[in-house]
Design a protein around this motif. Structure first.
Motif, PDB file in Angstrom:
ATOM      1  N   SER A 121     -51.918  55.066 109.953  1.00  0.00           N
ATOM      2  CA  SER A 121     -51.906  54.916 111.395  1.00  0.00           C
ATOM      3  C   SER A 121     -50.708  55.657 111.964  1.00  0.00           C
ATOM      4  O   SER A 121     -49.605  55.549 111.454  1.00  0.00           O
ATOM      5  CB  SER A 121     -51.822  53.425 111.747  1.00  0.00           C
ATOM      6  N   SER A 122     -50.966  56.441 112.998  1.00  0.00           N
ATOM      7  CA  SER A 122     -49.898  57.220 113.631  1.00  0.00           C
ATOM      8  C   SER A 122     -49.905  56.926 115.122  1.00  0.00           C
ATOM      9  O   SER A 122     -50.845  56.332 115.640  1.00  0.00           O
ATOM     10  CB  SER A 122     -50.138  58.715 113.376  1.00  0.00           C
ATOM     11  N   TYR A 133     -44.517  64.807 112.929  1.00  0.00           N
ATOM     12  CA  TYR A 133     -44.257  63.426 112.540  1.00  0.00           C
ATOM     13  C   TYR A 133     -44.646  63.202 111.082  1.00  0.00           C
ATOM     14  O   TYR A 133     -43.916  62.621 110.296  1.00  0.00           O
ATOM     15  CB  TYR A 133     -45.053  62.499 113.462  1.00  0.00           C
ATOM     16  N   MET A 134     -45.817  63.711 110.716  1.00  0.00           N
ATOM     17  CA  MET A 134     -46.307  63.533 109.359  1.00  0.00           C
ATOM     18  C   MET A 134     -45.356  64.178 108.345  1.00  0.00           C
ATOM     19  O   MET A 134     -45.107  63.634 107.275  1.00  0.00           O
ATOM     20  CB  MET A 134     -47.691  64.199 109.261  1.00  0.00           C
ATOM     21  N   HIS A 135     -44.823  65.315 108.686  1.00  0.00           N
ATOM     22  CA  HIS A 135     -43.986  66.040 107.731  1.00  0.00           C
ATOM     23  C   HIS A 135     -42.561  65.505 107.632  1.00  0.00           C
ATOM     24  O   HIS A 135     -41.913  65.659 106.613  1.00  0.00           O
ATOM     25  CB  HIS A 135     -43.925  67.528 108.102  1.00  0.00           C
ATOM     26  N   ASP A 397     -47.933  53.127 108.130  1.00  0.00           N
ATOM     27  CA  ASP A 397     -47.660  54.097 109.189  1.00  0.00           C
ATOM     28  C   ASP A 397     -47.029  55.352 108.588  1.00  0.00           C
ATOM     29  O   ASP A 397     -46.775  55.420 107.384  1.00  0.00           O
ATOM     30  CB  ASP A 397     -46.857  53.481 110.341  1.00  0.00           C
ATOM     31  N   VAL A 398     -46.839  56.329 109.441  1.00  0.00           N
ATOM     32  CA  VAL A 398     -46.425  57.640 108.940  1.00  0.00           C
ATOM     33  C   VAL A 398     -45.075  57.570 108.231  1.00  0.00           C
ATOM     34  O   VAL A 398     -44.845  58.244 107.223  1.00  0.00           O
ATOM     35  CB  VAL A 398     -46.402  58.641 110.112  1.00  0.00           C
ATOM     36  N   GLN A 399     -44.191  56.715 108.724  1.00  0.00           N
ATOM     37  CA  GLN A 399     -42.887  56.570 108.072  1.00  0.00           C
ATOM     38  C   GLN A 399     -43.031  55.933 106.689  1.00  0.00           C
ATOM     39  O   GLN A 399     -42.371  56.331 105.736  1.00  0.00           O
ATOM     40  CB  GLN A 399     -41.952  55.751 108.949  1.00  0.00           C
ATOM     41  N   ASP A 400     -43.913  54.942 106.598  1.00  0.00           N
ATOM     42  CA  ASP A 400     -44.156  54.317 105.288  1.00  0.00           C
ATOM     43  C   ASP A 400     -44.681  55.356 104.297  1.00  0.00           C
ATOM     44  O   ASP A 400     -44.318  55.372 103.127  1.00  0.00           O
ATOM     45  CB  ASP A 400     -45.200  53.196 105.395  1.00  0.00           C
ATOM     46  N   PHE A 401     -45.559  56.202 104.799  1.00  0.00           N
ATOM     47  CA  PHE A 401     -46.170  57.228 103.952  1.00  0.00           C
ATOM     48  C   PHE A 401     -45.096  58.170 103.395  1.00  0.00           C
ATOM     49  O   PHE A 401     -45.047  58.456 102.208  1.00  0.00           O
ATOM     50  CB  PHE A 401     -47.187  58.008 104.797  1.00  0.00           C
ATOM     51  N   GLY A 431     -39.260  53.919 107.093  1.00  0.00           N
ATOM     52  CA  GLY A 431     -40.483  53.479 106.419  1.00  0.00           C
ATOM     53  C   GLY A 431     -40.207  52.629 105.197  1.00  0.00           C
ATOM     54  O   GLY A 431     -39.165  52.723 104.569  1.00  0.00           O
ATOM     55  N   LYS A 432     -41.193  51.788 104.885  1.00  0.00           N
ATOM     56  CA  LYS A 432     -41.120  50.984 103.657  1.00  0.00           C
ATOM     57  C   LYS A 432     -42.108  51.570 102.654  1.00  0.00           C
ATOM     58  O   LYS A 432     -43.281  51.737 102.969  1.00  0.00           O
ATOM     59  CB  LYS A 432     -41.535  49.541 103.961  1.00  0.00           C
TER      60      LYS A 432
END
Lengths: 438, 356
Positions: A121-122, A133-135, A397-401, A431-432
């Motif tokens: 989820s983003s 954001y993804m990168h 979320d993207v940070q977790d990823f 992110g976790k």
């Protein structure tokens, strides 16, 4: 063919980002100096004791990026029977309970190696922002450029092969891999066409070795005076880039970039697509100690004719990914090489009939994939509802990823690195890591 | 922070005690041969099965207190209260502590008045005091493919393969700091030398840069670091069977990569004779080894063997698998068949075709 369709067919990376990409390249070396506060390769010994955990599960990453936003419903998060599914069918895979769309019959054979993440989820619904954001795990801002994962890895852990570059992007553009505010020596090496390999890496014929060395020497001389007068970090970086380029030119490891050395059968098994040949190049590079290779595949922005185009877009990915996983495994590389497939967002469950069954941008719920590098294969992590609209279980979320990849690489998630403006940043942001994937 | 360090220490302690018994101190057998010590499988496991499994195993979708005791790694990882057992320290091990609380205490385990007998507690205590050795028992591990229920779902949980790298932490205990001069020499010869993990005294040594330029001469440089090398890659180098004499003398070698080298059956014979006790990964892909070499090779701890593109036949691989049930033998490559004849790949071409 309409102009619109023609435009959509191009790599959106090329289409949207060419200009900004070029600009970034030219300005690449003008970044502000920055004091290295984290050890790189040689200092690993010295920094010992800071992170008392154990060896990382992954050492390398091959990061396949589907630019444009890959439809989750038509790839990794199939919902047979749902109104939102459209004509795409689900198929069974080698792993119990894991299903893929009909476009991935080869990957289905390798599903025991793969973890699908269906609960991505983003909050970024536009291409440039989403991709950035993804990168990086950070949102795109005007005031700062954040480093992407490959740069973080090289910064914190150094190179394995000191001659080859630390990280490489095949077929990328702006808002994909970037050194961010790190120094110029951490810039990813861009490769346009995997078949052409590393271009301009040979001495031109009419310049003899002696002459070449003479020229380099002259250059050194000329720079010396300037450098002693203006002793700035970026100047040193610049010299370093030169030095590295020359070293690479002379190196036998240069053959890593030449995929024509692979047999015809192997090349064919990866598929004659840009992504396929890019994956083959990625394997060759990882084999020789390049730690992070991103391969970008464009064209996923299926606002119109989604279903037709998925039939064209998916098979090369299916083939490339299946070949890559099989090849890495047989060579004993998969254990330490994490293969990631990511995209900026999913596509609307609602089908846009007015555009020949298109799907629009949909960041709220989408799917990515991880395999190797410690990932427990044969699982589907997270869930969306019956129509693929909302994440209902184990949201990532993207940070977790990003944090999950960093965790696998053994990077210290809590370690703060300061930007030139003195603000703290962390790999994976806040992110976790999703440890259930390992 | 202190808590974290403590937890890490505990974990280290438990595995070190256990792995030491298994191999490091030669011949000082663990539970397998002896009658006097407590054996986990014989003495402790039945107690756990009888009194704990009902709530602390995969029988429950959400095990109580997020703790499972039906697998070695589950016990090591522990539940909400941290690792269930701390080797050598029964009074600090939640598993024992909770069991010894007064019968009417709220937290006593097992609950509902079904407490352990005195003798049973003594067995558990002794087992922990002796170093909480699980012997060969692994118990339940997270199964691939099955939808994961319960505690593994949360992001807070430790990874399922938590003890996967415990071996390095254990081996690390038995060795002092590696000599800097020897490292320097090796680096000068083109090797990449790094600690196995930050802070470790064990080394990962590899020859990545222009690998082919590295030959048997380099083995001399490995001698000084013999005790420290846990991961060694000579992949794609020009070493021969002669290098194996030195490699065979590395007591802490866990991972050995010899892919695409001139290593042959003779070299493997040298290795087989040395019986490397810790070896878990052996990569022989692209070498000339044959079934004969595998037939003479017994590596009790081996978990992966790579023999694709060697002379090893399917039968040789099967034989090895039977003798090493815990080892995964990768003997072939699973590549998709090349696309049939004129079927075109890639969206651009397909689109071109449609236009016609």
């Amino acid at each position: 063919m309409t102009l619109r369709k023609r435009l959509n067919g191009f790599d959106d990376v090329t289409r949207r980002d060419f200009v900004s990409g070029a600009a970034a390249g030219m300005l690449g070396l003008t970044a502000m100096p920055w004091l290295t506060s984290f050890a790189s390769a040689a200092d690993e010994n010295a920094k010992a004791g800071n992170i008392p955990l154990g060896p990382a599960t992954a050492r390398n990453v091959i990061y396949l990026y589907m630019a444009g936003g890959m439809s989750h419903l038509d790839t990794f998060d199939v919902k047979p029977g749902a109104a939102t599914q459209g004509p795409t069918k689900a198929i069974k895979t080698k792993a119990d309970g894991v299903r893929l769309s009909q476009h991935f019959p080869l990957l289905a054979q390798q599903a025991d190696k793969v973890a699908l993440i269906n609960s991505m989820s983003s909050n970024q619904g536009a291409h440039a922002q989403g991709r950035y954001y993804m990168h990086t795990g950070y949102q795109l801002r005007g005031t700062i450029r954040h480093p992407s994962l490959g740069a973080w890895l090289e910064k914190m852990r150094g190179r394995v092969n000191t001659t080859l570059l630390g990280h490489v992007v095949v077929g990328g553009g702006a808002n994909t891999a970037s050194r961010g505010f790190f120094d110029a020596s951490l810039t990813p090496l861009p490769i346009g066409d995997p078949k052409a390999g590393l271009t301009n890496s040979q001495r031109v014929e009419h310049v003899t070795q002696e002459r070449f060395e003479h020229r380099i020497h002259k250059l050194e001389k000329m720079n010396e005076a300037f450098r002693s007068k203006y002793n700035a970090t970026e100047l040193k970086d610049y010299a370093k880039v030169y030095e590295e380029a020359v070293r690479l030119m002379d190196s036998k490891d240069l053959e890593a970039f030449d995929i024509s050395q692979e047999t015809e059968a192997v090349r064919a098994s990866y598929g004659d697509s840009r992504l396929g040949q890019g994956c083959l190049l990625a394997r060759r590079l990882v084999e020789r100690g390049v730690r992070f290779v991103e391969v970008v595949s464009g064209g996923w922005d299926t606002h119109s004719e989604n279903f037709d185009r998925m039939g064209d877009l998916c098979p090369p990915v299916d083939r490339a990914l299946a070949a890559l996983l099989g090849d890495l495994e047989a060579r004993g590389l998969l254990e330490e090489t994490m293969v990631v497939l990511a995209t900026e967002f999913g596509r609307t469950p609602d089908i846009r009939e007015e555009r020949n069954s298109g799907r629009d941008h949909y960041p709220k719920a989408f799917s990515c994939l991880m395999a190797g590098g410690g990932i427990q294969g044969g699982q589907q992590y997270g869930k969306t509802d019956a129509e693929g609209r909302n994440v209902i279980e184990d949201k990532v979320d993207v940070q977790d990823f990003n944090a999950t990849i960093a965790y696998a690489l053994g990077l210290p998630l809590e370690f703060e690195v300061y930007s030139p403006s003195g603000r703290p940043f962390k790999v994976g942001h806040d992110g976790k890591p999703v440890k259930a994937l390992f | 922070m202190t808590k974290l360090i403590l937890a890490a220490l505990c974990l280290t302690a438990i595995v070190s005690a256990q792995e030491m018994d298994e191999g490091m101190e030669m011949g000082q057998g663990s539970d397998m041969g002896g009658g006097k010590g407590v054996s986990f499988e014989r003495d402790v496991l039945p107690l756990l099965r009888e009194s704990c499994f009902e709530c602390h195993s995969d029988a429950k979708r959400k095990p109580k207190g997020a703790l499972r005791v039906d697998g070695r790694s589950w016990i090591l990882v522990g539940g909400k209260g941290g690792p269930a057992v701390i080797a050598g320290k029964p009074d600090k091990s939640p598993l024992y502590k909770r069991a010894t609380l007064p019968d009417d205490h709220d937290d006593v385990m097992p609950p509902n008045g079904e407490v352990f007998e005195k003798e049973q507690l003594a067995v558990i205590r002794k087992w922990i005091e002796q170093g909480a050795d699980f012997g060969k028992w692994k118990g339940k591990q997270a199964s691939a493919g099955a939808p994961v229920a319960g505690p593994t779902r949360t992001t807070e949980q430790a990874p399922r393969g938590a003890d996967r790298y415990a071996i390095y932490r254990t081996l690390n205990e038995g060795v002092g700091a590696p000599p800097g001069a020897a490292i320097k020499k090796l680096q000068d010869a083109g090797a990449r030398v790094a600690p196995v993990y930050p802070g470790s005294r064990l080394l990962r040594v590899e020859f990545v840069r222009e690998a082919a330029a590295t030959d048997d001469a380099v083995t001399r440089l490995l001698t000084g670091l013999r005790q420290h090398i846990a991961m060694l890659s000579l992949a794609h180098t020009s070493v021969t069977d002669r290098a194996m004499t030195e490699i065979a003398k590395m007591p802490r070698l866990v991972r050995l990569d010899l892919q695409k080298t001139a290593i042959s059956d003779a070299g493997l014979r040298t290795l087989a004779k040395a019986k490397p006790a810790q070896l878990r990964r052996l990569n022989l892909y692209g070498t000339a080894i044959t079934d004969k070499a595998l037939a003479n090779l017994t590596l009790p701890k081996l978990e992966r063997l790579y023999v694709w593109e060697t002379e090893v036949t399917a039968m040789g691989a099967t034989d090895f698998r039977q003798r090493h049930p815990d080892c995964r033998v990768v003997a072939s490559r699973d590549l998709p068949a090349a696309p049939a004849g004129n079927r075109q790949q890639g969206n651009n071409r397909r689109r071109g075709k449609k236009k016609k």
